[in-house]
Design an enzyme around this catalytic site. Structure first.
Site, PDB file in Angstrom:
ATOM      1  N   LYS A  96       0.820  -1.220   0.000  1.00 31.15           N
ATOM      2  CA  LYS A  96       0.000   0.000   0.000  1.00 31.15           C
ATOM      3  C   LYS A  96       0.851   1.266   0.000  1.00 31.15           C
ATOM      4  CE  LYS A  96      -3.965  -2.237   2.222  1.00 31.15           C
ATOM      5  NZ  LYS A  96      -3.345  -3.535   2.542  1.00 31.15           N
ATOM      6  N   ARG A  97       1.855   1.304  -0.837  1.00 34.40           N
ATOM      7  CA  ARG A  97       2.749   2.449  -0.893  1.00 34.40           C
ATOM      8  C   ARG A  97       2.108   3.590  -1.689  1.00 34.40           C
ATOM      9  NH1 ARG A  97       4.852   0.045   3.003  1.00 34.40           N
ATOM     10  NH2 ARG A  97       6.912  -0.922   2.844  1.00 34.40           N
TER      11      ARG A  97
END
Length: 278
Positions: A96-97
């Site tokens: 989830k960058r």
């Protein structure tokens, strides 16, 4: 290089429509009789890889549960990624960058550049600094046949206040994200390489999914409350593009490898039955 969308489409045809998470949180390690340390982490990950790596289409390690052990945990993650790729599973890193400029380019290099020890087939990304901020990820993914799954409608209760909020043009934030993904996937066959994450527990999305033309990752099945039958409620006519994701429902069957395989096979059968109705 063959696109991620094409590789995913083939993997789902050959191995079944299933993504299994590797989420070694402390409670699950304890349930397996493992210590909450690097050795327990390594034994957990190796067991899942050995049981499922040669038969599941996509395996999704949750980066946070490896990161919490520092450099030793990251070494286990690197080894897990390498083993999975050797066994033929597509690896989706749940990280989830999201960021801007040079920082998101660094994330892209870490996960989507084949020269990196963390190289995976696809990565999850957060678009809430603007979908356009993820452009370096999209570009490197396209260059090397990778994929990016962008958060759109998540199953956590806090998400709705942001994701279902409406902008000046009347569209929800989620719909805006989906529309921008649609543009990136336009014309791709059999499936685009930029996917969306839509929780299987969200119910009616209120969104138009018809033009996305990319994979729709559906976490939340099993222990989180959603069933395979819910996929038709959430995704409607877009259900053929859904990649169902199970974690605890499958992992809770461990540590016996045969039980893990049986749980994965049940999940595939349930999802095939639903997707076959489309």
């Amino acid at each position: 290089m063959e696109s991620f969308g094409a590789r995913l489409h083939r993997a789902m045809d050959e191995r079944g429509p299933l993504c299994v998470g590797i989420d070694p949180h402390p409670e699950l390690l304890a349930r397996w009789g493992l210590a909450d340390d690097v050795d327990g982490l390594d034994r957990f990950a190796r067991t899942v890889v050995d049981a499922l790596g040669d038969r599941v289409a996509v395996v999704k390690p949750q980066s946070a549960f490896f990161e919490r052990f520092g450099s030793q945990g990251m070494a286990v993650l690197e080894s897990t990624i390498r083993q999975l790729r050797n066994l033929g599973s597509l690896v989706l890193l749940d990280a989830k960058r999201g960021d801007i400029g040079s920082t998101v380019r660094a994330y892209a290099s870490a996960y989507l550049d084949p020269s990196s020890s963390m190289y995976v087939d696809a990565v999850t990304a957060s678009p809430f600094l603007g979908v356009g901020s993820l452009a370096p990820m999209f570009e490197l993914a396209a260059e090397h046949g990778g994929g990016v799954f962008v958060l759109a409608l998540t199953s956590n209760p806090e998400g709705a206040s942001v994701q279902r909020a409406r902008g000046a043009d009347g569209r929800t934030v989620a719909q805006t994200v989906l529309d921008e993904i649609s543009q990136l996937n336009a014309g791709a066959e059999p499936l685009g390489s930029i996917g969306a994450v839509i929780g299987a527990t969200v119910g009616d999305t209120g969104c138009d999914l018809s033009a996305v033309n990319g994979p729709l990752l559906a976490p939340g099945l099993g222990a989180q409350g959603a069933t395979a039958a819910d996929l038709r409620v959430v995704f409607g006519s877009a259900v053929p593009a859904v990649l169902p994701a199970y974690s605890r429902e499958v992992l809770a069957a461990g540590p016996d490898p045969a039980a893990l395989r049986a749980a994965a096979e049940r999940a595939v059968a349930e999802c095939r039955a639903v997707l076959a109705l489309s």
